[in-house]
Design a protein around this motif. Structure first.
Motif, PDB file in Angstrom:
ATOM      1  N   GLY A 139      -2.439  -7.138  -9.596  1.00 33.46           N
ATOM      2  CA  GLY A 139      -3.045  -5.903 -10.074  1.00 33.46           C
ATOM      3  C   GLY A 139      -2.666  -4.740  -9.186  1.00 33.46           C
ATOM      4  N   THR A 140      -3.555  -3.748  -9.176  1.00 36.15           N
ATOM      5  CA  THR A 140      -3.253  -2.519  -8.443  1.00 36.15           C
ATOM      6  C   THR A 140      -4.336  -2.231  -7.396  1.00 36.15           C
ATOM      7  OG1 THR A 140      -4.401  -1.247 -10.139  1.00 36.15           O
ATOM      8  CG2 THR A 140      -2.020  -1.465 -10.382  1.00 36.15           C
ATOM      9  N   VAL A 141      -3.974  -1.370  -6.458  1.00 42.30           N
ATOM     10  CA  VAL A 141      -4.896  -0.938  -5.414  1.00 42.30           C
ATOM     11  C   VAL A 141      -5.485   0.397  -5.846  1.00 42.30           C
ATOM     12  CG1 VAL A 141      -5.088  -0.291  -2.978  1.00 42.30           C
ATOM     13  CG2 VAL A 141      -3.480  -2.095  -3.673  1.00 42.30           C
ATOM     14  N   LEU A 142      -6.819   0.478  -5.891  1.00 44.00           N
ATOM     15  CA  LEU A 142      -7.447   1.727  -6.323  1.00 44.00           C
ATOM     16  C   LEU A 142      -7.523   2.741  -5.179  1.00 44.00           C
ATOM     17  CD1 LEU A 142     -10.355   0.565  -8.631  1.00 44.00           C
ATOM     18  CD2 LEU A 142      -7.981   1.104  -9.196  1.00 44.00           C
ATOM     19  N   THR A 161      -3.687   5.415  -0.894  1.00 46.19           N
ATOM     20  CA  THR A 161      -3.788   6.116  -2.168  1.00 46.19           C
ATOM     21  C   THR A 161      -3.530   5.202  -3.352  1.00 46.19           C
ATOM     22  OG1 THR A 161      -1.483   6.724  -1.855  1.00 46.19           O
ATOM     23  CG2 THR A 161      -3.131   8.337  -1.197  1.00 46.19           C
ATOM     24  N   GLY A 162      -2.961   4.042  -3.093  1.00 44.53           N
ATOM     25  CA  GLY A 162      -2.659   3.133  -4.191  1.00 44.53           C
ATOM     26  C   GLY A 162      -1.835   1.981  -3.694  1.00 44.53           C
ATOM     27  N   GLY A 163      -1.236   1.268  -4.650  1.00 43.19           N
ATOM     28  CA  GLY A 163      -0.416   0.124  -4.283  1.00 43.19           C
ATOM     29  C   GLY A 163      -0.542  -0.958  -5.329  1.00 43.19           C
ATOM     30  N   SER A 164      -0.031  -2.128  -4.999  1.00 41.18           N
ATOM     31  CA  SER A 164      -0.077  -3.232  -5.946  1.00 41.18           C
ATOM     32  C   SER A 164      -0.145  -4.542  -5.184  1.00 41.18           C
ATOM     33  CB  SER A 164       1.170  -3.211  -6.827  1.00 41.18           C
ATOM     34  OG  SER A 164       2.328  -3.345  -6.023  1.00 41.18           O
ATOM     35  N   PHE A 221       0.836  -1.196   0.000  1.00 42.66           N
ATOM     36  CA  PHE A 221       0.000   0.000   0.000  1.00 42.66           C
ATOM     37  C   PHE A 221       0.869   1.244   0.000  1.00 42.66           C
ATOM     38  CE2 PHE A 221      -3.167  -2.634   2.597  1.00 42.66           C
ATOM     39  CZ  PHE A 221      -3.995  -2.858   1.518  1.00 42.66           C
ATOM     40  N   THR A 222       0.399   2.285  -0.679  1.00 44.45           N
ATOM     41  CA  THR A 222       0.974   3.612  -0.465  1.00 44.45           C
ATOM     42  C   THR A 222      -0.080   4.416   0.290  1.00 44.45           C
ATOM     43  OG1 THR A 222       0.140   4.342  -2.610  1.00 44.45           O
ATOM     44  CG2 THR A 222       2.401   3.533  -2.531  1.00 44.45           C
TER      45      THR A 222
END
Lengths: 150, 132
Positions: free
Chosen positions: B44-47, B33-36, B11-12
């Motif tokens: 995938g990615t973290v929305l 805020t995001g991540g992967s 996570f960011t």
């Protein structure tokens, strides 16, 4: 995943209350009438008052379990336990379980994630630990083998 | 207990929102805020989302996270976890749950999982395993 055995918990159940179709699925409540638990650090009995399992059969055939029980240790501490769980398996296995037949636990998925709350200093470590359990649904009530996440 | 790897999730985070002392403890909200994420069966990615963290009087923190994941083939997955973080005892464990409508990932609806977290300066990393 590092785990260590916390306890084996056996509960006895009364006849279920079939709430039936609700917006999220089919709801059934199973009162818990008693039981016992034992493990390396604690043992005792299950109090019937605030104990039960609130079941919801989802549209995808998975049974969600919302289990709550009050445990009393042999030295008098009260511990509140709550666990969310899932139970599912091949239709013929789930039907045999529903009929109260003995089924090998490996034949279906029955896992829960207990949390504990207590005010007793001796057992306060339970407040700070997560756990996972394997369930075995028997006619007289489920048996849970609970491991602490280490 | 038997388990098998599900994913490694990074996570960011944005600056913490300190709600401070509430009736249940000290509440801090960590916006994500995001991540992967990456595993054998999904990546995938973290929305985005957030983690609601309540610190108790005994110093342990109770985690309550919600995020949305998007797989590399476009499926959305709703993920939540509760957890405990007790840095004094190097304990950072979570119980993730997943919900998705994508048939390819419907197995996530049917499993329970455990996570081991690691704190990093740019955001936590969670190693998540399926409970078999």
């Amino acid at each position: 995943m590092n785990t260590r055995l916390l306890m084996t918990l056996r509960v006895t159940v009364a006849a279920p209350q079939n709430i039936a179709g609700v917006p999220h699925g089919t709801r059934r409540t199973v009162p818990i009438t008693g039981g016992d638990f034992d493990g390396p650090w604690l043992r005792g009995s299950v109090l019937p008052g605030g104990s039960g399992d609130w079941l919801l059969l989802r549209a995808d055939g998975v049974l969600e379990l919302d289990f709550r029980a009050t445990l009393r240790t042999d030295d008098g501490a009260l511990i509140s336990m709550r666990s969310f769980g899932l139970r599912h398996g091949p239709p013929e296995v789930m039907e045999a379980l529903a009929r109260g037949e003995a089924v090998e636990p490996a034949a279906y998925y029955f896992r829960t994630t207990p949390r504990f709350e207590t005010s007793h200093p001796k057992y306060a470590f339970l407040n700070r630990r997560l756990a996972v359990a394997t369930g075995d649904r028997r006619a007289e009530g489920p048996v849970y083998t609970i491991h602490e996440l280490h | 207990m038997n388990a098998r790897p599900l994913m490694r999730l990074r996570f960011t985070t944005a600056p913490v929102e300190e709600i401070s002392l509430t009736p249940h403890g000290t509440l801090s909200i960590f916006p994500i805020t995001g991540g992967s994420f990456e595993g054998e069966r999904l990546r995938g990615t973290v929305l985005g989302g957030a983690d609601w963290v309540t610190a108790g009087a005994d110093g342990t923190r109770e985690l309550d996270l919600r995020v949305t994941l998007e797989t590399d083939d476009g499926a959305l997955i709703h993920m939540t976890f509760t957890g405990v973080r007790d840095d004094a005892n190097h304990y950072f464990r979570t119980l993730p749950r997943f919900e998705t409508a994508a048939p390819k990932y419907a197995f996530l609806n049917r499993l329970l999982a455990v996570g081991v977290g690691e704190g990093h300066r740019d955001g936590p990393i969670h190693t998540i395993e399926e409970i078999l």
